[in-house]
Design a protein around this motif. Structure first.
Motif, PDB file in Angstrom:
ATOM      1  N   MET A 178       0.831  -1.205   0.000  1.00 36.40           N
ATOM      2  CA  MET A 178       0.000   0.000   0.000  1.00 36.40           C
ATOM      3  C   MET A 178       0.864   1.252   0.000  1.00 36.40           C
ATOM      4  O   MET A 178       0.621   2.200  -0.770  1.00 36.40           O
ATOM      5  N   LEU A 179       1.888   1.275   0.840  1.00 36.60           N
ATOM      6  CA  LEU A 179       2.760   2.446   0.894  1.00 36.60           C
ATOM      7  C   LEU A 179       3.498   2.657  -0.416  1.00 36.60           C
ATOM      8  O   LEU A 179       3.608   3.786  -0.919  1.00 36.60           O
ATOM      9  N   LEU A 180       4.013   1.588  -0.991  1.00 34.24           N
ATOM     10  CA  LEU A 180       4.816   1.701  -2.215  1.00 34.24           C
ATOM     11  C   LEU A 180       3.975   1.971  -3.454  1.00 34.24           C
ATOM     12  O   LEU A 180       4.439   2.637  -4.389  1.00 34.24           O
ATOM     13  N   ASN A 181       2.744   1.484  -3.467  1.00 35.28           N
ATOM     14  CA  ASN A 181       1.932   1.592  -4.681  1.00 35.28           C
ATOM     15  C   ASN A 181       0.919   2.727  -4.675  1.00 35.28           C
ATOM     16  O   ASN A 181       0.453   3.148  -5.741  1.00 35.28           O
ATOM     17  N   ILE A 182       0.578   3.236  -3.496  1.00 36.23           N
ATOM     18  CA  ILE A 182      -0.403   4.334  -3.421  1.00 36.23           C
ATOM     19  C   ILE A 182       0.261   5.640  -2.979  1.00 36.23           C
ATOM     20  O   ILE A 182       0.126   6.670  -3.655  1.00 36.23           O
ATOM     21  N   PHE A 183       0.989   5.605  -1.893  1.00 38.87           N
ATOM     22  CA  PHE A 183       1.539   6.845  -1.338  1.00 38.87           C
ATOM     23  C   PHE A 183       2.836   7.280  -2.038  1.00 38.87           C
ATOM     24  O   PHE A 183       2.964   8.440  -2.430  1.00 38.87           O
ATOM     25  N   HIS A 184       3.779   6.374  -2.181  1.00 34.87           N
ATOM     26  CA  HIS A 184       5.064   6.789  -2.733  1.00 34.87           C
ATOM     27  C   HIS A 184       4.977   7.379  -4.139  1.00 34.87           C
ATOM     28  O   HIS A 184       5.627   8.398  -4.419  1.00 34.87           O
ATOM     29  N   PRO A 185       4.202   6.815  -5.069  1.00 31.67           N
ATOM     30  CA  PRO A 185       4.125   7.433  -6.398  1.00 31.67           C
ATOM     31  C   PRO A 185       3.633   8.877  -6.351  1.00 31.67           C
ATOM     32  O   PRO A 185       4.097   9.730  -7.121  1.00 31.67           O
ATOM     33  N   MET A 186       2.726   9.178  -5.442  1.00 32.66           N
ATOM     34  CA  MET A 186       2.231  10.546  -5.314  1.00 32.66           C
ATOM     35  C   MET A 186       3.308  11.447  -4.720  1.00 32.66           C
ATOM     36  O   MET A 186       3.473  12.598  -5.149  1.00 32.66           O
ATOM     37  N   ASN A 187       4.043  10.939  -3.742  1.00 34.39           N
ATOM     38  CA  ASN A 187       5.142  11.716  -3.162  1.00 34.39           C
ATOM     39  C   ASN A 187       6.158  12.073  -4.236  1.00 34.39           C
ATOM     40  O   ASN A 187       6.591  13.226  -4.352  1.00 34.39           O
ATOM     41  N   GLU A 188       6.550  11.092  -5.006  1.00 32.51           N
ATOM     42  CA  GLU A 188       7.565  11.308  -6.038  1.00 32.51           C
ATOM     43  C   GLU A 188       7.055  12.247  -7.124  1.00 32.51           C
ATOM     44  O   GLU A 188       7.793  13.111  -7.609  1.00 32.51           O
ATOM     45  N   HIS A 189       5.790  12.093  -7.485  1.00 31.14           N
ATOM     46  CA  HIS A 189       5.223  12.966  -8.512  1.00 31.14           C
ATOM     47  C   HIS A 189       5.264  14.423  -8.061  1.00 31.14           C
ATOM     48  O   HIS A 189       5.608  15.313  -8.843  1.00 31.14           O
ATOM     49  N   PHE A 190       4.935  14.639  -6.787  1.00 29.11           N
ATOM     50  CA  PHE A 190       4.951  16.022  -6.322  1.00 29.11           C
ATOM     51  C   PHE A 190       6.367  16.583  -6.296  1.00 29.11           C
ATOM     52  O   PHE A 190       6.614  17.710  -6.752  1.00 29.11           O
ATOM     53  N   LEU A 191       7.304  15.839  -5.758  1.00 31.10           N
ATOM     54  CA  LEU A 191       8.671  16.345  -5.654  1.00 31.10           C
ATOM     55  C   LEU A 191       9.312  16.556  -7.017  1.00 31.10           C
ATOM     56  O   LEU A 191      10.212  17.385  -7.174  1.00 31.10           O
ATOM     57  N   THR A 192       8.832  15.838  -8.017  1.00 32.10           N
ATOM     58  CA  THR A 192       9.378  15.980  -9.369  1.00 32.10           C
ATOM     59  C   THR A 192       8.666  17.063 -10.164  1.00 32.10           C
ATOM     60  O   THR A 192       9.301  17.866 -10.852  1.00 32.10           O
ATOM     61  N   ASN A 193       7.335  17.125 -10.058  1.00 32.30           N
ATOM     62  CA  ASN A 193       6.551  18.036 -10.906  1.00 32.30           C
ATOM     63  C   ASN A 193       5.874  19.187 -10.166  1.00 32.30           C
ATOM     64  O   ASN A 193       5.394  20.124 -10.799  1.00 32.30           O
ATOM     65  N   HIS A 194       5.798  19.098  -8.858  1.00 31.39           N
ATOM     66  CA  HIS A 194       5.147  20.148  -8.057  1.00 31.39           C
ATOM     67  C   HIS A 194       3.788  20.548  -8.626  1.00 31.39           C
ATOM     68  O   HIS A 194       3.450  21.724  -8.707  1.00 31.39           O
ATOM     69  N   ASN A 195       3.055  19.518  -9.009  1.00 28.89           N
ATOM     70  CA  ASN A 195       1.675  19.735  -9.453  1.00 28.89           C
ATOM     71  C   ASN A 195       1.564  20.753 -10.579  1.00 28.89           C
ATOM     72  O   ASN A 195       0.590  21.484 -10.693  1.00 28.89           O
ATOM     73  N   GLY A 196       2.596  20.829 -11.402  1.00 32.83           N
ATOM     74  CA  GLY A 196       2.536  21.702 -12.564  1.00 32.83           C
ATOM     75  C   GLY A 196       2.728  23.168 -12.274  1.00 32.83           C
ATOM     76  O   GLY A 196       2.351  24.029 -13.070  1.00 32.83           O
TER      77      GLY A 196
END
Length: 545
Positions: free
Chosen positions: A205-223
């Protein structure tokens, strides 16, 4: 006043990885306060920091200490012995834990498949309440050995890992992924060896739901442009990546989080979260200091949790760049005790990534008064390291921590999500006998200063749209969030809600003053301070935490 500087290079110090702790984790909790601190693993403060922070070769996992997030085996043994002996302030901290309704072993979880934070259909209240119930029950089990509390923590965590499939909402979904990701991991870390805990399912659950969102934010900052989101947005996602990495024994995640702490592009990295240092005064300005104090204190708590988790795995983020974080904590503590602090005008750009280089600029010229003196359970954690472990002088942190001691946890600081931003119980778990080097009484407080924590303000940290703050000065603006775009709901945590990508080609905040002058300055500076928010990608930039 001493010369201050922004984004100064590290004074030769680099984040280093200590030899990892190899002690085995407990298969059972300490029974009836029976463990002796004398048998505890060597305290982290005595371990040497030696190995460099180079990416770990693919396929090779380092050995992580478990439990080893914000609490270690030696922490649990030390606290258990103090509580058994009836020693203050640990006993007072234990009493607060026992009195908290979420720590009851009869707590029943309320999991849902889809958690929504922000926008239509928000339903995240049961999630943060259940996480804190799991954490508090896990603490009671580890310290006292009462089986019912271990069973309660496992029941809650298993229910969520067997149900949750999605975390969504407006930009606030990234706050949910960050705050609840790192808190979930910390609760689970305490029961990872419980025979009934569904470890692999929870890890998934942590690796498949939470971590992808964490990484997406740190990489893209929600555009959004890179300076759009407040430090808290980065920090909670950084904490989640680090916590999940340690829990799941993933070196790549741990390296990602620590490297971002040291040199990340967003406002959560140490140079950006602490942009100005006043070396002669032992203070450093926090990135959100011009915004308000509720979010500034929240940020201290998040960075403190990050540094503690790293420390417990052999990585000294606390001491990076000549204890830069300590200076920021002293700054925020001093101001919230009612004293004046130096302030360097802070300028940033907000808006979606498509924002023109000359647009969306704001400047704050004085500290934000909102939430000044607010009580949040974050200070004994900071104090426990810098004073208790390291013997450093912490006059202002020492004083503000004393006003809250013994501190509580989720549910003790209001019913809304802002009261659950920190796991809390720092007095119980992280207070250490203070070093004699630490002054017990800093300079007397000035007339009219705050000497007791102020109640939380609606909207400042509780997830409801705050009332707009009156400008402290005509040239001050607050949150990094353009007002020309549609606004998004305020967060319960404390960062800008706009979308942002790791902006490239965006003028550094340090150059903002010159840019504004060249472009006619005054017309580009807003005169009002917004207490929350920023735009979100996919939703016009608005204002948020």
């Amino acid at each position: 006043m001493t010369k201050n500087y922004r984004h100064a290079k590290s004074s030769g110090s680099t984040v280093s990885r200590r030899s990892f702790i190899t002690g085995a984790s407990l298969a059972v909790p300490l029974v009836a306060f029976g463990a002796s601190s004398a048998s505890a693993a060597t305290d982290n403060a005595t371990r040497q920091r030696t190995a460099s922070l180079a990416p770990t070769p693919a396929g090779r996992a380092l050995r992580y200490s478990h439990p080893g997030l914000v609490h270690t085996l030696s922490d649990i043994e030390r606290v258990s012995a103090q509580v058994k002996a009836g020693t203050q302030p640990w006993l007072g901290g234990w009493d607060r834990l026992v009195a908290n309704g979420r720590s009851g072993s009869g707590w029943q979880p309320r999991p849902v498949e889809t958690v929504v934070r922000g926008g239509d259909g928000s339903n995240y209240g049961p999630l943060f309440a259940d996480i804190h119930a799991a954490y508090q029950n896990a603490l009671r089990w580890r310290i006292s050995g009462e089986a019912a509390h271990g069973a309660a923590a496992v029941r809650i965590l298993n229910a969520w890992s067997g149900t949750l499939t999605t975390v969504t909402g407006n930009a606030d979904r990234f706050l949910a992924a960050g705050i609840y990701g790192y808190q979930f991991a910390n609760a689970a870390e305490l029961v990872r060896d419980h025979p009934d805990f569904e470890f692999e399912r929870f890890r998934g659950m942590l690796l498949n739901i939470f971590h992808p969102m964490n990484e997406h934010f740190l990489t893209n900052h929600n555009g959004a442009v890179i300076t759009n989101y407040w430090a808290n947005w980065d920090l909670c996602n950084m904490a989640s990546v680090l916590a999940i990495g340690i829990f799941a024994d993933r070196d790549d995640l741990v390296d990602r989080a620590v490297t971002y702490f040291q040199s990340g592009a967003g406002n959560g990295s140490l140079p950006n979260a602490v942009p100005y240092v006043y070396e002669d005064e032992g203070l450093a300005q926090w990135q959100e200091s011009g915004r308000d104090q509720a979010h500034s204190i929240m940020g201290i708590g998040l960075m403190g949790a990050f540094c503690e988790m790293a420390w417990n795995q052999g990585i000294d983020c606390y001491g990076h760049d000549n204890n830069r974080f300590l200076k920021a904590a002293e700054y925020v503590a001093k101001y919230n005790l009612g004293h004046d602090v130096p302030f360097t005008p802070y300028t940033w750009q907000s808006g979606p990534l498509s924002t023109a280089a000359h647009a969306g600029w704001h400047t704050q010229t004085v500290p934000g008064e909102g939430g000044r003196g607010q009580g949040r359970p974050v200070w004994d954690q900071v104090l426990g390291h810098y004073s208790g472990r390291k013997g450093l002088s912490t006059p202002w942190v020492s004083q503000i921590a004393a006003t809250l001691r013994p501190d509580g946890g989720g549910g003790d600081y209001g019913p809304n999500s802002g009261g659950y931003d920190a796991l809390g119980f720092g007095t119980l778990m992280q207070y250490r006998t203070l070093s004699p080097l630490t002054p017990t009484t800093p300079a007397p407080m000035q007339a009219g200063t705050v000497d007791t924590p102020a109640p939380m303000q609606a909207g400042a940290v509780d997830g409801t749209p705050p009332t707009q703050l009156a400008p402290a000065a005509p040239t001050v603006t607050a949150q990094p969030t353009p007002e020309t775009t549609s606004s998004a709901p305020a967060h319960a945590n404390g960062t800008i809600e706009q979308l942002a990508s790791t902006g490239t080609g965006v003028l550094p905040a340090a150059a903002a003053g010159a840019a504004l002058l060249a472009l006619g300055g005054a017309a580009l500076i807003s005169s009002a301070i917004h207490s929350q928010g920023t735009p979100s990608v996919g939703e016009a930039p608005g204002v948020s935490e």
